[in-house]
Design a protein around this motif. Structure first.
Motif, PDB file in Angstrom:
ATOM      1  N   ILE A  46       0.864  -1.178   0.000  1.00 22.07           N
ATOM      2  CA  ILE A  46       0.000   0.000   0.000  1.00 22.07           C
ATOM      3  C   ILE A  46       0.900   1.227   0.000  1.00 22.07           C
ATOM      4  CG2 ILE A  46      -1.686   1.320   1.324  1.00 22.07           C
ATOM      5  CD1 ILE A  46      -2.615  -1.548   2.357  1.00 22.07           C
ATOM      6  N   GLU A  47       0.772   2.022  -1.071  1.00 17.07           N
ATOM      7  CA  GLU A  47       1.646   3.188  -1.217  1.00 17.07           C
ATOM      8  C   GLU A  47       1.054   4.380  -0.489  1.00 17.07           C
ATOM      9  OE1 GLU A  47       4.522   3.158  -2.733  1.00 17.07           O
ATOM     10  OE2 GLU A  47       4.439   1.248  -3.827  1.00 17.07           O
ATOM     11  N   GLN A  48       1.924   5.364  -0.241  1.00 16.86           N
ATOM     12  CA  GLN A  48       1.464   6.593   0.395  1.00 16.86           C
ATOM     13  C   GLN A  48       0.398   7.269  -0.470  1.00 16.86           C
ATOM     14  OE1 GLN A  48       4.574   8.992   1.816  1.00 16.86           O
ATOM     15  NE2 GLN A  48       3.173  10.345   2.896  1.00 16.86           N
ATOM     16  N   GLY A  49      -0.655   7.763   0.177  1.00 18.98           N
ATOM     17  CA  GLY A  49      -1.700   8.487  -0.540  1.00 18.98           C
ATOM     18  C   GLY A  49      -2.800   7.610  -1.088  1.00 18.98           C
ATOM     19  N   GLU A  50      -2.598   6.302  -1.064  1.00 22.38           N
ATOM     20  CA  GLU A  50      -3.640   5.412  -1.574  1.00 22.38           C
ATOM     21  C   GLU A  50      -4.810   5.326  -0.607  1.00 22.38           C
ATOM     22  OE1 GLU A  50      -2.873   1.750  -4.341  1.00 22.38           O
ATOM     23  OE2 GLU A  50      -1.581   1.623  -2.583  1.00 22.38           O
ATOM     24  N   LYS A  51      -5.999   5.140  -1.157  1.00 20.97           N
ATOM     25  CA  LYS A  51      -7.170   4.852  -0.335  1.00 20.97           C
ATOM     26  C   LYS A  51      -7.669   3.486  -0.752  1.00 20.97           C
ATOM     27  CE  LYS A  51      -7.168   9.586  -0.825  1.00 20.97           C
ATOM     28  NZ  LYS A  51      -5.867   9.571  -0.152  1.00 20.97           N
ATOM     29  N   VAL A  52      -7.395   2.499   0.092  1.00 25.07           N
ATOM     30  CA  VAL A  52      -7.694   1.127  -0.277  1.00 25.07           C
ATOM     31  C   VAL A  52      -8.955   0.679   0.441  1.00 25.07           C
ATOM     32  CG1 VAL A  52      -6.854  -1.249  -0.226  1.00 25.07           C
ATOM     33  CG2 VAL A  52      -5.262   0.635  -0.612  1.00 25.07           C
ATOM     34  N   ALA A  53      -9.934   0.204  -0.289  1.00 25.34           N
ATOM     35  CA  ALA A  53     -11.138  -0.343   0.323  1.00 25.34           C
ATOM     36  C   ALA A  53     -11.073  -1.852   0.224  1.00 25.34           C
ATOM     37  CB  ALA A  53     -12.374   0.179  -0.386  1.00 25.34           C
ATOM     38  N   ILE A  54     -11.379  -2.529   1.333  1.00 28.04           N
ATOM     39  CA  ILE A  54     -11.388  -3.989   1.328  1.00 28.04           C
ATOM     40  C   ILE A  54     -12.836  -4.440   1.464  1.00 28.04           C
ATOM     41  CG2 ILE A  54     -10.505  -6.077   2.418  1.00 28.04           C
ATOM     42  CD1 ILE A  54      -8.250  -4.406   3.576  1.00 28.04           C
ATOM     43  N   ASN A 212      -1.553  12.583  14.684  1.00 25.77           N
ATOM     44  CA  ASN A 212      -0.971  12.847  13.362  1.00 25.77           C
ATOM     45  C   ASN A 212      -0.495  11.584  12.668  1.00 25.77           C
ATOM     46  OD1 ASN A 212      -1.302  15.655  13.348  1.00 25.77           O
ATOM     47  ND2 ASN A 212       0.451  15.840  14.741  1.00 25.77           N
ATOM     48  N   PRO A 213      -1.376  10.631  12.465  1.00 27.78           N
ATOM     49  CA  PRO A 213      -0.948   9.371  11.870  1.00 27.78           C
ATOM     50  C   PRO A 213      -0.612   9.523  10.389  1.00 27.78           C
ATOM     51  CG  PRO A 213      -3.327   9.398  12.085  1.00 27.78           C
ATOM     52  CD  PRO A 213      -2.837  10.662  12.707  1.00 27.78           C
ATOM     53  N   LYS A 214       0.208   8.585   9.909  1.00 28.86           N
ATOM     54  CA  LYS A 214       0.559   8.577   8.487  1.00 28.86           C
ATOM     55  C   LYS A 214      -0.469   7.794   7.693  1.00 28.86           C
ATOM     56  CE  LYS A 214       4.759  10.484   8.514  1.00 28.86           C
ATOM     57  NZ  LYS A 214       5.952   9.675   8.696  1.00 28.86           N
ATOM     58  N   VAL A 215      -1.111   6.846   8.398  1.00 30.10           N
ATOM     59  CA  VAL A 215      -2.093   6.010   7.720  1.00 30.10           C
ATOM     60  C   VAL A 215      -3.245   5.767   8.682  1.00 30.10           C
ATOM     61  CG1 VAL A 215      -0.808   3.945   8.392  1.00 30.10           C
ATOM     62  CG2 VAL A 215      -2.466   3.781   6.563  1.00 30.10           C
ATOM     63  N   MET A 216      -4.454   5.681   8.128  1.00 24.20           N
ATOM     64  CA  MET A 216      -5.624   5.419   8.975  1.00 24.20           C
ATOM     65  C   MET A 216      -6.227   4.086   8.569  1.00 24.20           C
ATOM     66  SD  MET A 216      -6.539   7.867  11.201  1.00 24.20           S
ATOM     67  CE  MET A 216      -8.305   7.982  11.350  1.00 24.20           C
ATOM     68  N   ASP A 243      -8.158  15.170   1.881  1.00 23.72           N
ATOM     69  CA  ASP A 243      -6.970  15.852   2.411  1.00 23.72           C
ATOM     70  C   ASP A 243      -5.692  15.074   2.125  1.00 23.72           C
ATOM     71  OD1 ASP A 243      -8.511  17.841   3.292  1.00 23.72           O
ATOM     72  OD2 ASP A 243      -8.401  17.369   5.426  1.00 23.72           O
ATOM     73  N   GLY A 244      -5.818  13.911   1.502  1.00 23.64           N
ATOM     74  CA  GLY A 244      -4.629  13.172   1.097  1.00 23.64           C
ATOM     75  C   GLY A 244      -4.165  12.123   2.084  1.00 23.64           C
ATOM     76  N   MET A 245      -4.990  11.803   3.105  1.00 22.16           N
ATOM     77  CA  MET A 245      -4.601  10.782   4.075  1.00 22.16           C
ATOM     78  C   MET A 245      -4.562   9.410   3.417  1.00 22.16           C
ATOM     79  SD  MET A 245      -3.934   9.940   7.242  1.00 22.16           S
ATOM     80  CE  MET A 245      -4.434  11.232   8.361  1.00 22.16           C
ATOM     81  N   THR A 246      -3.511   8.653   3.721  1.00 22.42           N
ATOM     82  CA  THR A 246      -3.469   7.263   3.274  1.00 22.42           C
ATOM     83  C   THR A 246      -4.440   6.473   4.132  1.00 22.42           C
ATOM     84  OG1 THR A 246      -1.120   7.613   2.941  1.00 22.42           O
ATOM     85  CG2 THR A 246      -1.904   5.342   2.806  1.00 22.42           C
ATOM     86  N   MET A 247      -5.290   5.674   3.529  1.00 23.23           N
ATOM     87  CA  MET A 247      -6.209   4.918   4.376  1.00 23.23           C
ATOM     88  C   MET A 247      -6.553   3.547   3.826  1.00 23.23           C
ATOM     89  SD  MET A 247      -9.653   7.194   3.969  1.00 23.23           S
ATOM     90  CE  MET A 247      -9.101   8.659   4.761  1.00 23.23           C
ATOM     91  N   VAL A 248      -6.849   2.660   4.760  1.00 23.58           N
ATOM     92  CA  VAL A 248      -7.312   1.320   4.419  1.00 23.58           C
ATOM     93  C   VAL A 248      -8.656   1.148   5.114  1.00 23.58           C
ATOM     94  CG1 VAL A 248      -6.769  -1.132   4.430  1.00 23.58           C
ATOM     95  CG2 VAL A 248      -4.912   0.540   4.445  1.00 23.58           C
ATOM     96  N   ILE A 249      -9.687   0.852   4.336  1.00 24.28           N
ATOM     97  CA  ILE A 249     -11.036   0.783   4.903  1.00 24.28           C
ATOM     98  C   ILE A 249     -11.666  -0.569   4.611  1.00 24.28           C
ATOM     99  CG2 ILE A 249     -13.268   1.939   5.045  1.00 24.28           C
ATOM    100  CD1 ILE A 249     -12.011   4.287   3.552  1.00 24.28           C
ATOM    101  N   VAL A 250     -12.039  -1.262   5.670  1.00 25.82           N
ATOM    102  CA  VAL A 250     -12.864  -2.450   5.494  1.00 25.82           C
ATOM    103  C   VAL A 250     -14.298  -1.969   5.547  1.00 25.82           C
ATOM    104  CG1 VAL A 250     -13.626  -4.595   6.555  1.00 25.82           C
ATOM    105  CG2 VAL A 250     -11.200  -4.005   6.533  1.00 25.82           C
ATOM    106  N   THR A 251     -15.080  -2.228   4.533  1.00 24.08           N
ATOM    107  CA  THR A 251     -16.420  -1.653   4.517  1.00 24.08           C
ATOM    108  C   THR A 251     -17.441  -2.516   3.792  1.00 24.08           C
ATOM    109  OG1 THR A 251     -17.683   0.343   4.002  1.00 24.08           O
ATOM    110  CG2 THR A 251     -16.004  -0.300   2.415  1.00 24.08           C
TER     111      THR A 251
END
Lengths: 298, 231
Positions: A46-54, A212-216, A243-251
């Motif tokens: 998972i790269e910086q800036g990606e928004k990954v949905a699982i 101030n996390p790098k990834v959520m 806002d450019g937060m890197t995130m991984v979301i299970v949804t």
């Protein structure tokens, strides 16, 4: 030379970074609960800036996968790298790494014994004071050492730029700013039990942001909410994404995944069965199980 | 009966028997409350270690010690513990008998409170610990700042029970020459050759004491539930 490296690593408290790694990297991740194989040899970046949905059916291992990303669940085998540090390595200070990874739970998990403001400021204040104490302790030993050192060779003390009071005030200010941004500044002094689910979840997100996390990491953030409250939480997450937060979301919110995600992973049977941009996953799925899943949920 | 009452009050007031009763009441309260406080401190530590027992080898070793401790103190009567401490362990050093009783009752109640607290810690939702860990707090910090405060709140009613039991158990502290309520009234009984009135009064004093404690515990409980009440 050698000594310089030593002091540097102590000051910055950073683990040595390995070159060429993505922000979050999972290698041959396997997780078993007893005999039950939940995650089956997953490798993913998972790269910086990606928004990954699982997405995926219940029991497919998506929550476990997310919880392995910050080692809340210890992987049975394999490795998780966060900014180059192997989180499965016991030598890596996991608490230090987790400060930079926010996590939001399905059940909110606000601290019930603290009011909203304390919920948000607890970790930043604690961590700040801890660091301050560390620097002070180090300075103390340097001072003691300096007594025995020759005049020209005395070591310099680490600069102390802040105080306990400042740390507390800064954390409070930051918390109030964040609360203001989600329109809940007037709830700063109430206990979580008096809030609605949507409010609690938004505060839980803010609590993670206060570090101030790098990834959520979001673990089904809207699944425990009343339908009318889902919107406010999703809006906040979307704002974060913009806002450019890197995130991984299970949804389970397919519409949301489609709108916000830059990449969608479909998990089933402990494996990532198919992945790609949302248009492809939702518009032109190839995997049979994904087609079946989408036909049921869409 | 009227005559006996007369003798009892005459001894109590005119002959200074009330002094012993006041000292006894004070000592009983000191032993019970200080014992419970020591018990809560020991109990919380032992419980936290026991809960952490599965995490690593060091914690496991300490948790075995904790098991031995609770087993020993729950498995023997408090009178026996008092006598052993008095005649064996504290034999060489002269120690105030009140302090001795406080120590023994503290250790004894610690063993019970440890199990109460363990139940309390386990009753706190696991999500609280997970949330604490994910914001970067250590296991110990999360335990101390988030889980244990909630656990204590959950166990206040049971701890109140423990305080009441402890208060009544102090009636054996007289075995090691501590002037407790029981000893004070027994002294009166011995001096007046009448056992009926003093012991009935003794029962009454304990009863009033326990009723007062119940009221206080209710109050504390309600105060601590403040964070759960809706505005």
């Amino acid at each position: 030379m050698n000594e310089e490296i030593k002091t540097q690593s102590l000051v910055s408290q950073e683990e040595p970074q390995e070159q060429g790694r993505a922000m979050l990297e999972v290698e041959h991740l396997t997780k078993k609960f007893g005999d039950l194989l939940v995650l089956d040899d997953i490798s993913e970046k998972i790269e910086q800036g990606e928004k990954v949905a699982i997405i995926g059916p219940s029991g497919s291992g998506k929550s476990t996968f997310l919880r392995c990303l910050n080692v809340l669940e210890d992987p049975t085998s394999g490795a998780v790298y966060f900014e180059g540090a192997n989180l499965c390595d016991l030598k890596v200070d996991i608490n230090l790494q987790r400060r930079r990874m926010g996590m939001v739970f399905q059940q909110f998990n606000l601290f019930n014994n603290m009011n909203v403001l304390k919920n948000i400021t607890l970790a930043p204040v604690h961590v700040g004071l801890q660091d301050l104490k560390k620097v002070k302790r180090k300075n103390f030993f340097t001072k003691v050492g300096n007594v025995f050192r020759a005049k020209g060779k005395k070591k310099e003390l680490l600069p102390i730029t802040t105080s306990a009071k400042e740390i507390k005030e800064a954390a409070k200010e930051n918390a109030m700013r964040l609360l203001g941004r989600i329109g809940l500044a007037d709830k700063a002094n109430v206990y979580p039990s008096t809030l609605s689910g949507g409010q609690r979840q938004r505060i839980a997100i803010v609590r993670a942001l206060a570090m101030n996390p790098k990834v959520m990491l979001f673990d089904e953030p809207t699944s425990a909410l009343d339908p009318e409250m889902v919107g406010e939480v999703l809006a906040l997450i979307k704002e974060l994404a913009d806002d450019g937060m890197t995130m991984v979301i299970v949804t389970h919110e397919m519409g949301f995944a489609r709108e916000v995600a830059t990449r969608v992973l479909f998990m089933d049977g402990g494996k990532i069965q198919e992945q790609g941009p949302p248009e492809q996953i939702f518009g032109n799925p190839k995997n049979d199980r994904l087609k079946d899943f989408l036909s049921k949920v869409l | 009966m009227g005559h006996k009452l007369e003798v009892f009050f005459k001894y109590l007031i005119t002959y200074g028997g009330y002094k012993n009763v006041i000292t006894g009441l004070r000592n009983t309260l000191i032993i019970a409350v200080a014992g419970l406080i020591i018990g809560i401190i020991i109990g919380a530590i032992v419980a936290a270690v026991k809960v952490a027992g599965s995490r690593n080898k060091v914690a496991k070793a300490i948790s075995v010690v904790g098991d031995a401790y609770t087993g020993l103190f729950r498995g023997t009567p408090i009178i026996v513990q008092l006598l052993i401490f008095h005649y064996v362990i504290f034999r060489a050093i002269q120690i105030d008998s009140l302090l001795e009783a406080v120590i023994v009752f503290g250790l004894n109640s610690g063993a019970y409170v440890a199990e109460i607290m363990r139940g309390g810690i386990l009753s706190v939702d696991i999500g609280q610990m997970e949330a604490g860990r994910t914001v970067g707090l250590s296991y110990t910090t999360t335990m101390l700042k988030i889980v244990i405060p909630q656990a204590i709140k959950n166990v206040v009613p049971t701890l109140g029970n423990e305080l009441i039991a402890l208060t009544k158990d102090t009636s054996v502290a007289g075995y090691v020459a501590t002037m407790d309520l029981n000893a004070a009234f027994t002294a009166i009984a011995g001096a007046t050759y009448d056992f009926i009135v003093p012991y009935l009064f003794l029962a009454l004093v304990y009863l009033v004491l326990v009723i007062l404690m119940t009221v206080i515990i209710r109050f504390v409980e309600r105060r601590m539930r403040k964070s759960e009440r809706r505005n």
